[in-house]
Design a protein around this motif. Structure first.
Motif, mmCIF file in Angstrom:
data_model
loop_
_atom_site.group_PDB
_atom_site.id
_atom_site.type_symbol
_atom_site.label_atom_id
_atom_site.label_comp_id
_atom_site.label_asym_id
_atom_site.label_seq_id
_atom_site.Cartn_x
_atom_site.Cartn_y
_atom_site.Cartn_z
ATOM 1 N N TYR A 193 27.294 45.723 58.338
ATOM 2 C CA TYR A 193 26.183 45.669 57.406
ATOM 3 C C TYR A 193 26.800 45.367 56.050
ATOM 4 C CZ TYR A 193 22.291 46.966 54.462
ATOM 5 O OH TYR A 193 21.306 46.942 53.518
ATOM 6 N N ILE A 194 26.353 44.329 55.402
ATOM 7 C CA ILE A 194 26.953 43.894 54.146
ATOM 8 C C ILE A 194 25.869 43.730 53.091
ATOM 9 C CG2 ILE A 194 26.889 41.400 54.457
ATOM 10 C CD1 ILE A 194 30.050 43.061 53.550
ATOM 11 N N THR A 195 26.222 43.982 51.844
ATOM 12 C CA THR A 195 25.285 43.835 50.739
ATOM 13 C C THR A 195 25.907 42.935 49.676
ATOM 14 O OG1 THR A 195 26.152 45.723 49.509
ATOM 15 C CG2 THR A 195 24.401 46.174 51.119
ATOM 16 N N PRO A 196 25.096 42.400 48.770
ATOM 17 C CA PRO A 196 25.668 41.600 47.678
ATOM 18 C C PRO A 196 26.687 42.402 46.860
ATOM 19 C CG PRO A 196 23.303 41.250 47.780
ATOM 20 C CD PRO A 196 23.632 42.362 48.742
ATOM 21 N N HIS A 197 26.432 43.691 46.671
ATOM 22 C CA HIS A 197 27.368 44.522 45.915
ATOM 23 C C HIS A 197 28.718 44.625 46.623
ATOM 24 C CE1 HIS A 197 28.893 47.694 43.330
ATOM 25 N NE2 HIS A 197 29.249 48.330 44.433
ATOM 26 N N MET A 198 28.687 44.755 47.949
ATOM 27 C CA MET A 198 29.940 44.833 48.706
ATOM 28 C C MET A 198 30.738 43.546 48.563
ATOM 29 S SD MET A 198 28.332 46.730 52.011
ATOM 30 C CE MET A 198 29.781 47.017 52.989
ATOM 31 N N LEU A 199 30.051 42.410 48.581
ATOM 32 C CA LEU A 199 30.727 41.129 48.405
ATOM 33 C C LEU A 199 31.350 41.038 47.013
ATOM 34 C CD1 LEU A 199 31.437 38.293 49.448
ATOM 35 C CD2 LEU A 199 29.219 37.552 48.548
ATOM 36 N N ARG A 200 30.591 41.456 46.002
ATOM 37 C CA ARG A 200 31.096 41.423 44.626
ATOM 38 C C ARG A 200 32.312 42.321 44.476
ATOM 39 N NH1 ARG A 200 26.431 42.566 41.936
ATOM 40 N NH2 ARG A 200 26.874 44.780 41.908
ATOM 41 N N HIS A 201 32.256 43.504 45.082
ATOM 42 C CA HIS A 201 33.382 44.437 45.029
ATOM 43 C C HIS A 201 34.609 43.846 45.723
ATOM 44 C CE1 HIS A 201 35.511 48.257 44.994
ATOM 45 N NE2 HIS A 201 35.776 48.042 46.276
ATOM 46 N N SER A 202 34.411 43.261 46.905
ATOM 47 C CA SER A 202 35.526 42.660 47.644
ATOM 48 C C SER A 202 36.176 41.536 46.838
ATOM 49 C CB SER A 202 35.047 42.118 48.988
ATOM 50 O OG SER A 202 34.578 43.165 49.780
ATOM 51 N N PHE A 203 35.362 40.716 46.190
ATOM 52 C CA PHE A 203 35.892 39.636 45.368
ATOM 53 C C PHE A 203 36.719 40.201 44.222
ATOM 54 C CE2 PHE A 203 35.588 36.818 41.700
ATOM 55 C CZ PHE A 203 36.127 35.662 42.226
ATOM 56 N N GLY A 204 36.209 41.249 43.573
ATOM 57 C CA GLY A 204 36.937 41.864 42.466
ATOM 58 C C GLY A 204 38.284 42.424 42.898
ATOM 59 N N VAL A 205 38.318 43.099 44.037
ATOM 60 C CA VAL A 205 39.568 43.665 44.547
ATOM 61 C C VAL A 205 40.552 42.539 44.882
ATOM 62 C CG1 VAL A 205 40.602 44.941 46.465
ATOM 63 C CG2 VAL A 205 38.535 45.798 45.356
ATOM 64 N N HIS A 206 40.061 41.489 45.491
ATOM 65 C CA HIS A 206 40.922 40.350 45.833
ATOM 66 C C HIS A 206 41.513 39.719 44.561
ATOM 67 C CE1 HIS A 206 42.446 36.947 48.068
ATOM 68 N NE2 HIS A 206 41.785 36.127 47.276
ATOM 69 N N MET A 207 40.681 39.505 43.550
ATOM 70 C CA MET A 207 41.175 38.905 42.306
ATOM 71 C C MET A 207 42.188 39.817 41.624
ATOM 72 S SD MET A 207 40.080 35.913 42.005
ATOM 73 C CE MET A 207 40.678 35.626 40.376
ATOM 74 N N LEU A 208 41.937 41.126 41.614
ATOM 75 C CA LEU A 208 42.875 42.066 41.022
ATOM 76 C C LEU A 208 44.214 42.013 41.743
ATOM 77 C CD1 LEU A 208 43.477 44.308 39.012
ATOM 78 C CD2 LEU A 208 42.488 45.927 40.645
ATOM 79 N N THR A 209 44.182 41.930 43.074
ATOM 80 C CA THR A 209 45.411 41.827 43.857
ATOM 81 C C THR A 209 46.197 40.574 43.475
ATOM 82 O OG1 THR A 209 44.395 43.000 45.699
ATOM 83 C CG2 THR A 209 46.348 41.691 46.201
ATOM 84 N N LEU A 210 45.506 39.446 43.357
ATOM 85 C CA LEU A 210 46.183 38.200 42.987
ATOM 86 C C LEU A 210 46.773 38.281 41.581
ATOM 87 C CD1 LEU A 210 43.702 35.534 44.419
ATOM 88 C CD2 LEU A 210 45.926 36.198 45.332
ATOM 89 N N LEU A 211 46.030 38.857 40.657
ATOM 90 C CA LEU A 211 46.532 38.990 39.287
ATOM 91 C C LEU A 211 47.752 39.897 39.230
ATOM 92 C CD1 LEU A 211 43.161 39.279 37.375
ATOM 93 C CD2 LEU A 211 44.788 37.394 37.244
#
Length: 49
Positions: free
Chosen positions: A25-43
């Motif tokens: 079960y996925i929500t727009p907020h979960m997608l936004r959070h996942s993107f943020g974590v991924h970008m933080l990891t790359l940075l």
């Protein structure tokens, strides 16, 4: 797009996944959070490496 429209899109996608045997079960907020974590990891990798 309105937030309710995005929520409907994600609800339909989650229902399709369940029909194919994926219990998610996925929500727009979960997608936004996942993107943020991924970008933080790359940075952080860029700063450390």
């Amino acid at each position: 797009m309105a937030m309710s429209a995005w929520e409907a899109v994600f609800k339909r996608a989650s229902e399709r996944c369940r029909r194919f045997g994926f219990d998610i079960y996925i929500t727009p907020h979960m997608l936004r959070h996942s993107f943020g974590v991924h970008m933080l990891t790359l940075l952080l990798r860029e700063q450390i490496g």
